[in-house]
Design an enzyme around this catalytic site. Structure first.
Site, PDB file in Angstrom:
ATOM      1  N   LYS A 160       5.860   8.338  -8.010  1.00  0.00           N
ATOM      2  CA  LYS A 160       6.753   7.182  -7.973  1.00  0.00           C
ATOM      3  C   LYS A 160       8.135   7.577  -8.464  1.00  0.00           C
ATOM      4  O   LYS A 160       8.258   8.397  -9.379  1.00  0.00           O
ATOM      5  CB  LYS A 160       6.208   6.074  -8.893  1.00  0.00           C
ATOM      6  CG  LYS A 160       4.804   5.612  -8.536  1.00  0.00           C
ATOM      7  CD  LYS A 160       4.220   4.650  -9.556  1.00  0.00           C
ATOM      8  CE  LYS A 160       2.808   4.229  -9.117  1.00  0.00           C
ATOM      9  NZ  LYS A 160       2.114   3.389 -10.082  1.00  0.00           N
TER      10      LYS A 160
ATOM     11  N   LYS B 229      -4.364   9.033  -8.738  1.00  0.00           N
ATOM     12  CA  LYS B 229      -4.688   7.980  -7.781  1.00  0.00           C
ATOM     13  C   LYS B 229      -6.169   7.660  -7.954  1.00  0.00           C
ATOM     14  O   LYS B 229      -7.040   8.395  -7.499  1.00  0.00           O
ATOM     15  CB  LYS B 229      -4.387   8.423  -6.349  1.00  0.00           C
ATOM     16  CG  LYS B 229      -4.599   7.302  -5.342  1.00  0.00           C
ATOM     17  CD  LYS B 229      -3.995   7.639  -4.005  1.00  0.00           C
ATOM     18  CE  LYS B 229      -4.038   6.509  -2.993  1.00  0.00           C
ATOM     19  NZ  LYS B 229      -5.065   5.525  -3.074  1.00  0.00           N
TER      20      LYS B 229
ATOM     21  N   SER C 106       0.855  -1.189   0.000  1.00  0.00           N
ATOM     22  CA  SER C 106       0.000   0.000   0.000  1.00  0.00           C
ATOM     23  C   SER C 106       0.889   1.237   0.000  1.00  0.00           C
ATOM     24  O   SER C 106       2.112   1.127   0.110  1.00  0.00           O
ATOM     25  CB  SER C 106      -0.948  -0.019   1.188  1.00  0.00           C
ATOM     26  OG  SER C 106      -0.217  -0.252   2.354  1.00  0.00           O
TER      27      SER C 106
END
Ligand code: IVH
Length: 672
Positions: free
Chosen positions: A291, A119, A86
């Site tokens: 990321k 997201k 997660s």
């Protein structure tokens, strides 16, 4: 494959599969179809027929297998080869800077870059491809093991059933399953119609849908998928963007909003930019995922507990604000429903200035004790109208008084009524100006008669000038052209446009006309069901309440409302006028074949069907004007039982529903 199958059949089957997957890809991933629905259906039908004749050619990745088989009894457990981690959440820019600093500390002088993605507010799934074929799809579960939902995932047409190339055949794809906001609304409308519990949001709906045991129901809902992770040992992927591009090449759906950012400042800009477009996206997102792009650096950074150090979620702030209720106003809708609305001190919230919020109904006002002059918290979720969450009681003034429900209609002063089993108050005056206007607005609206150019303000002007009193008068407007042209603001071109849109609307099919009539509780879907069942307005007018209730998916509330509507002389006169104007009051039989054995009959298919696959039997039933349902009820006409039919047979016996075999089913097809 067995040798007995002629080579030309195999060739044909392969060609059809290729063409169908290509059409799916163009439609569901690229949104750029190059063939029409009819051609597509014909190809699928041809393939099903060949597979029926030569069952040995069936493969798990055949497009016919997207919906197939028996409902799942229990979901098997799948161990994830790589744990599904997660993300750590961050809520402001300083937390993003902390994230950047942690990375800097570990990577030292080495340069690194970020990739920003949306997201998605859905559910993570893992798809395993072996030898180029989708073999397993699993939910995230606890991160180490999840549920096997392969059958349900296969119904998502943008998910390739076979994928890969010469080099890459064995790989894992991860991504998010979700619903578009509009599809979520549709599903909830259907839930409401069936009298079932409503889902709270699109995410819960997607979660609920993925866990359904009957993949036929899953297939009927429009689940979507975006991929954001690819793992394969067959080629070395150096960066996250490489894998995203490879996913695109392998024909997986990839969201277009991803971007490389050289610095955390650039990340911030991306986050701010996305927050401004958030509401206009067709799906829900709750932030941005950041990321580190290099896979090697990701490995160096590793993870702490169950979250990677190389990625973080930047969550958007909850879309709440505080403001004052200036007044509570009651609006009267087209069916007479009175809805309270709060007029607010204008406040800026998630991209727009808000000055009104819905208060739903008077029960809600009482429950939350909302009063005029109160300071309240308001919330804006997705594309829905803002609502009042709660009252800030500490800021309430001493002189404030509880809100009282008006006794009279605020527009026409008629005494309001409240049916015992409902929360709403109604204005019973059919001639209430607010209702008249509301009915006309509904009649011309996009999903009804779709008369462009006849907007709210123009309707207002036409009513004030006495050109229209009800919606059937719209079709007499052409005779008033000269008078309209004398009004300010109306030029020849615009008037002609309106008149031709009115003329055009006469081609709308019966179900749209039925919806446009504005009968209380009759939404688009109900109108479609009724128009298909009764086929003409005359049949519907003649029908008794109990006949209407006997229709699949129609409950007593709807039936009562329909019957009541047609008892009213005024409504019958309106319909007469519309009929004279040339509107359609009969449904056209499209390509449906006539077969009285099937027409309007409800079938439940259960057990393993031998000759026909489930979806073939379903198609036959629907083509002949019948319906299929997944559960046995009083309204079921036939239970078509195959091998190993279980509980549904008992239910049929209990309710006295006729059970038919495959031979009897075939006989029904033959002797129409
Ligand atoms: S990457 C370790 N990318 O967020 C990497 N996740 O809290 C985790 N999610 O379970 C997955 N959009 O359901 C990734 N673009 C995106 C995502 C995303 C949504 C969800 C996903 C995951 C959760 C992590």
């Amino acid at each position: 494959m067995k040798l007995s199958i002629p080579a030309d059949i195999i060739r044909k089957v392969n060609l059809l599969r290729e063409k169908i997957s290509d059409a799916d890809y163009r439609y569901y991933v690229l949104a750029d179809p190059d063939i029409d629905d009819f051609k597509y259906d014909m190809m699928l039908k041809e393939l099903s027929e060949l597979e029926r004749k030569f069952p040995a050619v069936i493969t798990t990745d055949s497009p016919t297998q997207r919906v197939s088989g028996e409902p799942t009894k229990i979901f098997k457990t799948v161990q994830h080869k790589i744990p599904m981690l997660s993300l750590t959440n961050s809520y402001n820019f300083s937390e993003l800077t902390d994230f950047d600093n942690r990375i800097k500390n570990i990577l030292g002088n080495n340069k690194y870059e970020f990739v920003c993605e949306l997201k998605f507010d859905g559910l993570a799934v893992s798809l395993i491809y072996e030898n180029g074929k989708l073999t397993t799809a699993a939910t995230r579960g606890d991160g180490y093991q999840g549920d096997d939902v392969t059958q349900n995932i296969k119904t998502i047409r943008s998910v390739p059933l076979s994928a890969g190339n010469n080099k890459i055949k064995n790989f894992e794809v991860r991504g998010e399953v979700f619903f578009n906001k509009s599809d979520f609304i549709k599903i909830n409308e259907e839930q409401e119609l069936k009298g079932e519990k409503l889902f709270a949001n699109a995410r819960n709906t997607a979660a609920g849908t993925l866990k359904l045991k009957d993949s036929a129901i899953v297939a009927s809902r429009a689940l979507k998928f975006f991929s954001y992770f690819l793992y394969t040992a067959e080629t070395s992927i150096r960066t996250h963007t490489d894998s995203i591009q490879l996913l695109e090449k392998l024909k997986f759906p990839v969201n277009k909003y991803y971007e490389k950012s050289g610095s955390i400042e650039k990340v911030r800009e991306f986050c701010d930019r996305i927050e401004t477009v958030r509401d206009s996206l067709p799906y829900d997102i709750d932030g941005v995922v950041v990321k580190v792009n290099s896979v090697e650096q990701q490995q160096i950074l590793g993870s702490v507990s169950r979250s990677p150090r190389w990625a973080i979620a930047y969550k958007f702030k909850a879309k709440e604000a505080e403001t004052k209720i200036l007044s509570i106003e009651c609006q009267v809708g087209r069916t007479g429903t009175v809805t309270p609305v709060a007029n607010l001190q204008p406040v800026f919230l998630a991209g727009s200035t808000i000055s009104r919020a819905t208060l739903h109904n008077f029960d809600e006002i009482k429950r939350k004790d909302i009063r005029e002059g109160d300071y309240v918290k308001i919330e804006k979720g997705g594309d829905v109208i803002p609502k009042v969450l709660s009252v800030i009681k500490e800021r309430r003034e001493k002189i404030s008084k509880p809100f009282t429900v008006p006794r009279k209609c605020p527009v026409c002063s008629t005494k309001l009524e409240k049916p015992e089993d409902e929360v709403y108050y109604y204005c019973p005056n059919y001639n209430c100006p607010s209702q008249i206007k509301g009915r006309i607005e509904h009649f011309v609206s996009r999903n009804a008669m779709n008369i462009e150019g006849l907007g709210e303000s123009i309707i207002d002007i036409f009513i004030k000038n006495g050109f229209i009193k009800n919606y059937s008068d719209i079709y007499g407007l052409h005779g008033k052209k000269e008078e309209i042209l004398k009004l300010e603001r109306f030029g020849l071109k615009s008037v002609e446009n309106i008149l031709s849109a009115i003329e055009e609307s006469k081609n709308k099919p019966f179900d749209k006309v039925l919806f446009a009539l504005g009968i209380r509780h009759i939404g688009e879907r109900t109108a479609k069901i009724l128009s298909e069942y009764f086929r003409s307005i005359d049949n519907l007018i003649k029908a008794t309440e109990s006949e209407i209730v006997s229709v699949y998916e129609i409950g007593p509330k709807i039936a009562g409302s329909v019957a009541g509507f047609f008892k009213n002389e005024k409504n019958l006169r309106l319909i007469d006028n519309l009929r004279k104007a040339g509107l359609k009051f009969e449904s056209e039989l499209k390509n449906k074949k006539e077969n009285k054995n099937f027409r309007n009959k409800i079938f439940v298919l259960t057990g393993t069907l031998e000759k026909y696959k489930r979806e073939e039997a379903q198609k036959i039933i629907e083509d002949y004007g019948g319906r299929t349902s997944s559960s046995v009820s009083k309204k079921t006409d036939f239970v078509r039982a195959g091998k190993e039919a279980g509980r549904k047979l008992d239910q049929a016996a209990e309710l006295g529903v006729k059970v038919i075999s495959e031979t009897e089913f075939e006989k029904m097809i033959d002797d129409a």
